[in-house]
Design a protein around this motif. Structure first.
Motif, PDB file in Angstrom:
ATOM      1  N   LYS A 175      89.930 -16.900   6.539  1.00 32.76           N
ATOM      2  CA  LYS A 175      90.363 -15.503   6.527  1.00 32.76           C
ATOM      3  C   LYS A 175      91.165 -15.133   7.769  1.00 32.76           C
ATOM      4  O   LYS A 175      91.960 -14.191   7.746  1.00 32.76           O
ATOM      5  N   GLY A 176      90.941 -15.855   8.863  1.00 35.89           N
ATOM      6  CA  GLY A 176      91.663 -15.573  10.098  1.00 35.89           C
ATOM      7  C   GLY A 176      92.994 -16.285  10.213  1.00 35.89           C
ATOM      8  O   GLY A 176      93.675 -16.172  11.236  1.00 35.89           O
ATOM      9  N   GLY A 177      93.361 -17.061   9.183  1.00 33.80           N
ATOM     10  CA  GLY A 177      94.629 -17.783   9.209  1.00 33.80           C
ATOM     11  C   GLY A 177      94.545 -19.120   9.919  1.00 33.80           C
ATOM     12  O   GLY A 177      95.581 -19.676  10.312  1.00 33.80           O
ATOM     13  N   PHE A 178      93.323 -19.670  10.065  1.00 34.44           N
ATOM     14  CA  PHE A 178      93.154 -20.969  10.712  1.00 34.44           C
ATOM     15  C   PHE A 178      93.038 -22.074   9.664  1.00 34.44           C
ATOM     16  O   PHE A 178      92.446 -21.884   8.597  1.00 34.44           O
ATOM     17  N   VAL A 179      93.634 -23.216   9.996  1.00 40.97           N
ATOM     18  CA  VAL A 179      93.785 -24.306   9.044  1.00 40.97           C
ATOM     19  C   VAL A 179      92.718 -25.368   9.251  1.00 40.97           C
ATOM     20  O   VAL A 179      92.511 -25.868  10.366  1.00 40.97           O
ATOM     21  N   TYR A 180      92.031 -25.725   8.170  1.00 38.22           N
ATOM     22  CA  TYR A 180      91.106 -26.855   8.120  1.00 38.22           C
ATOM     23  C   TYR A 180      91.687 -27.900   7.169  1.00 38.22           C
ATOM     24  O   TYR A 180      92.451 -27.567   6.262  1.00 38.22           O
TER      25      TYR A 180
END
Length: 280
Positions: free
Chosen positions: A171-176
């Protein structure tokens, strides 16, 4: 699992296609480099890494996306046993600017002369952190990006075109990276148990990093070494060879996955030590 491997290989082919688009920007620099590029060795064996620190170089290690500084643990032990002072930075991975600033602080803390080492996206970071930095005397790229000024990660990677399910954005725009695909795509030749731990403990990066432009490259100012992973699914070997040529780097090729410093710590440590001992 075969399906994941095929997806990873597709990712490599996709990236290679993208690289062909930027090949013209490398051609100007690669012409001279083709004549001067130096190959240090083609090695599959375990080199002698008992070199002492005759040159008193300090070493700063910079990780890439999805993996943190602890992943250098095996290499750190070898470099320390050889008598070198070592720092493995912990990048925030919130922005390229923050990561460059973090690396510069580590360089200032450990003091010069410094050999700066970057893996994968860490190549973007060291390219910028070392520019006009008098403490840095040499650069070592480990299966890493080596951008020109003005290039972004987005020039090389388009998440929208990656295999379905490989990239997960919170949701925060961080990529996994999908932990089920991670071991084969990123660390295929590492210990399977360790690869699963890396997937579970991965450090996500802000997708905004993909759009940040690299500044003037430090590899135009400094002696450069480049390790190429010939079995890399994320940055295809052909692309890595192009980077090495544009930098006129002293190179070593390993039959390794993307995380070569995890699966081949002796060879990578020996390469870094050669760089340290090769700087006057």
């Amino acid at each position: 699992m075969k399906e994941y491997v095929q997806k990873a290989k597709f990712l490599g082919l996709l990236f290679l296609t993208l690289m062909l688009i930027v090949t013209l920007s490398l051609t100007t620099h690669s012409g001279l480099a083709n004549a001067q590029n130096k190959t240090l060795m083609q090695s599959q064996g375990t080199p002698n890494v008992a070199t002492t620190n005759a040159t008193n170089k300090n070493i700063v290690l910079v990780h890439g996306t999805s993996i943190d500084g602890s992943s250098w643990s095996k290499v750190i032990a070898i470099l320390q046993n050889a008598g070198h002072k070592v720092i493995a930075v912990q990048l925030p991975l919130h922005s390229l600017a923050d990561d460059v600033a973090t690396t510069k602080r580590a360089i200032d803390l450990i003091g010069g002369p410094v050999i700066l080492v970057g893996h994968s996206y860490g190549g973007f970071v060291i390219t910028n952190a070392a520019y006009n930095n008098p403490n840095v005397k040499g650069l070592v790229y480990i299966a890493a990006f080596a951008p020109q000024e003005g290039q972004t990660l987005g020039n090389f990677i388009d998440p929208a075109k990656l295999p379905k399910g490989f990239v997960i954005i919170d949701k925060g725009g961080f990529v996994y990276l999908n932990p089920n695909i991670f071991p084969q795509a990123v660390a295929a030749d590492a210990d399977p148990a360790q690869a699963k731990v890396l997937a579970a403990a991965q450090k996500p990066y802000n997708q905004s990093i993909l759009a940040e432009k690299s500044g003037p490259p430090a590899w135009k100012q400094l002696p450069t070494w480049d390790q190429i992973s010939e079995n890399d699914y994320l940055i295809p070997p052909a692309a890595q060879h192009l980077f090495a040529k544009q930098m006129n780097a002293t190179t070593i090729s390993l039959a390794s996955s993307h995380t070569s410093y995890i699966s081949h710590p002796n060879e990578i440590a020996a390469f870094i030590l050669k760089a340290a001992n090769g700087i006057r």
